[in-house]
Design an enzyme around this catalytic site. Structure first.
Site, mmCIF file in Angstrom:
data_model
loop_
_atom_site.group_PDB
_atom_site.id
_atom_site.type_symbol
_atom_site.label_atom_id
_atom_site.label_comp_id
_atom_site.label_asym_id
_atom_site.label_seq_id
_atom_site.Cartn_x
_atom_site.Cartn_y
_atom_site.Cartn_z
ATOM 1 N N SER A 243 -39.195 71.402 -18.690
ATOM 2 C CA SER A 243 -38.096 71.624 -19.615
ATOM 3 C C SER A 243 -37.678 70.309 -20.282
ATOM 4 O O SER A 243 -37.404 70.258 -21.480
ATOM 5 C CB SER A 243 -36.919 72.266 -18.879
ATOM 6 O OG SER A 243 -36.086 72.889 -19.804
ATOM 7 N N GLU A 364 -28.833 67.835 -23.504
ATOM 8 C CA GLU A 364 -29.657 68.887 -22.898
ATOM 9 C C GLU A 364 -30.555 68.319 -21.801
ATOM 10 O O GLU A 364 -31.130 67.254 -21.971
ATOM 11 C CB GLU A 364 -30.528 69.551 -23.978
ATOM 12 C CG GLU A 364 -29.711 70.420 -24.904
ATOM 13 C CD GLU A 364 -30.484 70.871 -26.120
ATOM 14 O OE1 GLU A 364 -31.697 71.101 -26.017
ATOM 15 O OE2 GLU A 364 -29.848 70.988 -27.188
ATOM 16 N N GLU A 365 -30.675 69.054 -20.721
ATOM 17 C CA GLU A 365 -31.540 68.681 -19.586
ATOM 18 C C GLU A 365 -31.239 67.274 -19.070
ATOM 19 O O GLU A 365 -32.136 66.540 -18.673
ATOM 20 C CB GLU A 365 -33.023 68.798 -19.961
ATOM 21 C CG GLU A 365 -33.462 70.169 -20.384
ATOM 22 C CD GLU A 365 -33.247 71.228 -19.317
ATOM 23 O OE1 GLU A 365 -32.648 70.905 -18.264
ATOM 24 O OE2 GLU A 365 -33.642 72.381 -19.530
ATOM 25 N N GLY A 366 -29.950 66.926 -19.086
ATOM 26 C CA GLY A 366 -29.547 65.632 -18.523
ATOM 27 C C GLY A 366 -29.365 64.588 -19.617
ATOM 28 O O GLY A 366 -30.176 64.479 -20.530
#
Ligand SMILES: Cc1cc2nc3c(=O)[nH]c(=O)nc-3n(C[C@H](O)[C@H](O)[C@H](O)COP(=O)(O)OP(=O)(O)OC[C@H]3O[C@@H](n4cnc5c(N)ncnc54)[C@H](O)[C@@H]3O)c2cc1C
Length: 384
Positions: A243, A364-366
């Site tokens: 991801s 997003e995603e960290g």
């Protein structure tokens, strides 16, 4: 013709088809979303019918079975479009992995395959008003027989208003840290939930984001993925690496669009009797952008190939590719807007939207800080 040749031809024609879609109907959707502030329901159906929501899923699950690194080339093209369009494609092509990791055969039929076919929409529901980067979940469940009762709050949840299930992360009441975390498929229509839309975003306009409040919401124990204690593994385990790499590639696609707009503008805009492209300062700025984009693409594809090869280092590489790509996107969109001059700051100039949309990818995603923490942990680990 060999299977490999057939596969390559198929992907090439799929890429051409996607590019034509992005530049044609995709642009029309983008204009409509910006004008109305909403994603037309027809966009989901259109993307579903074109097969773009199941590109990366295996054929055995009803997907198109495009290998991950080749899927990224398609995602790059999709990401040149409106952020809401790329968000739908990115989330639908990835979230099945999180559900699938620990799914029982029954759960695979009930959740994974219908998500891939587009029959159900699933929202990834981790962030809480008081627990974001830390993932120190406070939403909790208590078990009574075959039912969990869920209480707590979530926010910033993409598609959290218009979905069928929340893939939600909570903890057994009284536990702390990773212990006692659970991953649950919570039905959107379950009782005891207050759902509020959070529409005023800077970019990614039109995509719904939810604020959720749960008050003893019943969830069947049968809807738990994995065991009690494995909740964070579902959220941050095998799903996260691909991801993060995917988000990195969405940055490459959007940066490419920004660069295209800047080059087009610089060719036609004249100052002091010459087009902007004739000025070395502008040409150099565009050259830096082109180099930045290509470097980010190559690191992202390298991370993807290492992940496909099962390399454990691919987790660190995924953070590196994401960190590098979002910083690249910040630089590229900034320079692209600058080349446009003042008019680029006004709507409906396409660069104005691209600039706003780009900012979301840093969360997003960290965030960058989290990626740096992951990367430094790797080389600072004892014994390395
Ligand atoms: C457009 C958009 C869509 C989103 N969609 C979803 C979704 O679908 N599902 C979902 O669950 N969440 C979603 N989120 C939430 C997103 O995952 C969080 O915003 C992100 O994880 C950061 O958490 P936070 O906002 O609570 O920031 P905080 O954790 O409060 O952090 C604030 C700042 O401090 C930094 N920071 C935090 N801890 C440290 C540390 N230890 N050291 C150094 N710096 C630190 C962070 O990097 C950040 O810059 C979305 C966010 C956005 C913007």
């Amino acid at each position: 013709m060999t299977d490999d040749r057939l596969q390559a031809d198929r992907l090439e024609s799929l890429a051409k088809e996607i590019e034509a879609f992005v530049r044609g109907p995709g642009e029309a959707y983008a204009e409509e979303i910006e004008r109305t502030g909403a994603v037309p329901p027809g966009l989901w159906d259109d993307l579903r019918q074109r097969g773009y929501l199941r590109l990366a899923a295996p054929e055995a699950y009803g997907g198109q079975g495009v290998p991950f690194s080749r899927y990224l080339e398609l995602l790059e093209l999709i990401s040149m479009s409106h952020a809401s369009l790329r968000m739908i494609v990115h989330v639908c092509n990835g979230i099945w992995r999180a559900i699938d990791q620990f799914a029982t055969p029954g759960q695979r039929e009930a959740f994974v395959k219908p998500q891939i076919s587009g029959d159900i929409r699933v929202a990834f529901t981790l962030t809480e008003p008081n627990a974001g980067s830390g993932a120190d979940i406070r939403s909790s469940v208590t078990r009574e027989g075959d039912t969990y009762y869920l209480s707590g709050d979530k926010h910033l949840i993409t598609f959290g208003v218009h979905c069928d299930y929340w893939l939600l992360f909570a903890r057994l009441a009284g536990t702390t840290g990773r212990d006692g975390t659970v991953a649950l498929m919570v039905e959107r229509r379950a009782p005891g939930v207050t759902v509020e839309d959070m529409p005023e975003t800077m970019g990614v306009r039109g995509t719904d984001h939810a604020r959720l409040h749960f008050e003893r919401t019943p969830v069947p124990v049968a809807n738990r993925l994995g065991e009690e204690g494995q909740g964070l593994e579902v959220a941050l385990g095998g799903f996260l690496t691909p991801s993060r790499i995917s988000v990195a590639m969405t940055c490459v696609g959007l940066a490419r669009r920004a660069q295209e707009l800047a080059v087009d503008h610089a060719r036609v805009r004249e100052t002091f009797g010459k087009p902007l492209v004739a000025r070395q300062a502008i040409a150099f700025s565009l050259a830096e952008n082109a180099t930045d984009i290509e470097a980010a693409r190559q690191l992202t594809l390298h991370a993807a190939r290492r992940w496909e090869a099962g390399d454990p280092e691919s987790s660190t590489l995924s953070s590196m590719s994401k960190l590098n790509a979002v910083d690249m996107l910040t630089r590229v969109t900034d320079k692209a807007l600058q080349v446009h001059g003042g008019i680029g700051y006004w709507q409906p100039n396409p660069i104005e939207r691209v600039y706003r949309d780009a900012r979301a990818q840093r969360f997003e995603e960290g965030t960058n800080e989290i990626q740096k923490a992951v990367i430094s942990r790797q080389f600072l680990a004892p014994g390395r």
